[in-house]
Write an enzyme that holds these catalytic residues in place. Structure first.
Site, short mmCIF file in Angstrom:
data_model
loop_
_atom_site.label_atom_id
_atom_site.label_comp_id
_atom_site.label_asym_id
_atom_site.label_seq_id
_atom_site.Cartn_x
_atom_site.Cartn_y
_atom_site.Cartn_z
N LYS A 54 2.19 4.88 3.40
CA LYS A 54 0.74 4.90 3.13
C LYS A 54 -0.02 5.27 4.40
CE LYS A 54 1.18 1.73 -0.71
NZ LYS A 54 1.23 0.36 -1.20
N GLN A 98 -0.78 -5.44 0.71
CA GLN A 98 0.53 -5.12 0.14
C GLN A 98 1.13 -6.37 -0.53
OE1 GLN A 98 1.99 -1.93 0.19
NE2 GLN A 98 3.48 -2.84 -1.20
N ASP A 121 -6.66 -0.50 -4.93
CA ASP A 121 -5.49 -0.76 -5.79
C ASP A 121 -5.94 -1.03 -7.23
OD1 ASP A 121 -2.91 -0.53 -4.95
OD2 ASP A 121 -2.81 -2.51 -4.00
#
Ligand code: NDP
Length: 295
Positions: A54, A98, A121
């Site tokens: 990422k 994460q 997200d």
């Protein structure tokens, strides 16, 4: 006839290139650079690999990219403080924590603390609600990538019979909502579904997110169905192999003989996830600057 392979790797490369071009145009016109902050707590090896990718891809797209690597023993309060700092940082437009978080940290509390407008997200309950209501919202990256591949393959999805196997908050449920918004007729299957093979045989579109290698065989598919395999499963290493092979949730060889189109694993859905994260971050930046739709 065998299936057309849906090349997610190539599609994702194109999407990343478009994000990079739009980012350059935004910077040149307004001096604005999209900022993505990724927070990693602990040393989970798979998470380290995902976070590294990422960071790399965000830089390659021309973003301001920051990674906060915190030790496994970080307290929930310290993590919430960091999220609050990132919420208030005008250079950061997207925040990604994460998952999974180490035991002892309440994942829901952390996700709830992220500013919904920076929640690239799409996991914040406000954004889940917006998606369910059909309002604009950041959409979870993996199902968004699946929808892009379906539209690329089939064009308009109106009236198609779509089956989503799996009902997780990350993949299955948002996938079903996206298909519904695209006017498909949607069925959601899960571990309590009866006669899944029969349900599957009716579907023009099958999205599989179960987490079991080779779970859907070709014999379950309607001939010509378009099959999106979200699963990423590592098989035990064969003799002489250092690492086992990666396979999906669909039995590729038998499905390839029946499906009209099929995503491979690897190289199908996987690469779409980060490309959609970059796109979500650019969109969040544009929205924050009142420039949505301008680039
Ligand atoms: P979860 O484990 O959260 O969910 C799995 C779902 O599969 C559940 O809804 C479960 O049903 C259902 N299921 C389990 N067994 C059966 C069965 N026998 N019949 C029908 N349904 C069943 O997984 P995720 O959604 O997080 O991930 C699914 C897969 O996708 C994994 O392989 C994961 O690695 C991969 N993945 C890939 C990503 C990518 O970037 N390509 C991103 C995210 C995930 P129930 O709810 O009843 O338990």
């Amino acid at each position: 006839m065998t299936a057309q392979l849906i090349d997610g790797k190539a599609f994702a490369a194109g999407l990343r290139a478009r994000v990079a071009q739009r980012t350059a145009a935004l910077r040149d016109a307004h001096g604005v650079v999209p900022g993505l902050a990724v927070v990693l707590v602990g040393e989970d090896p798979a998470s380290q690999v995902y976070v590294g990718s990422k960071e790399r891809e965000a830089r390659a797209a021309g973003f301001h990219s920051v990674v906060h690597r915190l030790p496994a023993g970080t307290s929930e309060e310290a993590l919430l403080d960091l999220v609050a700092t990132l919420n208030a940082d005008p250079l950061i437009h997207g925040i990604l924590v994460q998952l999974p978080l180490p035991a002892g940290i309440d994942e829901n509390r952390v996700l709830l603390a992220i500013d919904p407008d920076k929640d690239v997200d799409g996991f914040h309950p406000v954004n889940v609600g917006r998606l369910a209501l059909g309002q604009p919202a950041p959409v979870p990256c993996t199902p968004r990538g699946c929808l892009m591949l379906l539209k690329e393959t089939l064009g308009d999805l109106t009236g198609r019979e779509a089956l989503v196997i799996g009902r997780s908050a990350i993949v299955g449920k948002p996938m079903a909502l996206l298909l519904l918004a695209a006017n498909a007729t949607v069925t959601i299957a899960h571990s309590r579904t009866r006669d899944l093979a029969e349900v599957c045989r009716r579907a023009d579109i099958v999205v599989v997110a179960v987490g079991r290698p080779g779970f859907v065989p070709g014999a379950w598919l309607k001939p010509g169905a378009v099959v999106i395999d979200v699963g990423i499963n590592r098989l035990p290493p064969a003799p002489g192999e250092a690492k086992g092979r990666l396979v999906g949730d669909v039995d590729f060889d038998s499905a390839f003989q029946v499906a009209g189109a099929l995503t491979p694993v690897p190289g199908g859905v996987g690469p779409m996830t980060i490309a959609c994260l970059l796109d979500n971050t650019l969109e969040a930046c544009l929205a924050a600057k009142g420039l949505a739709g301008a680039f």
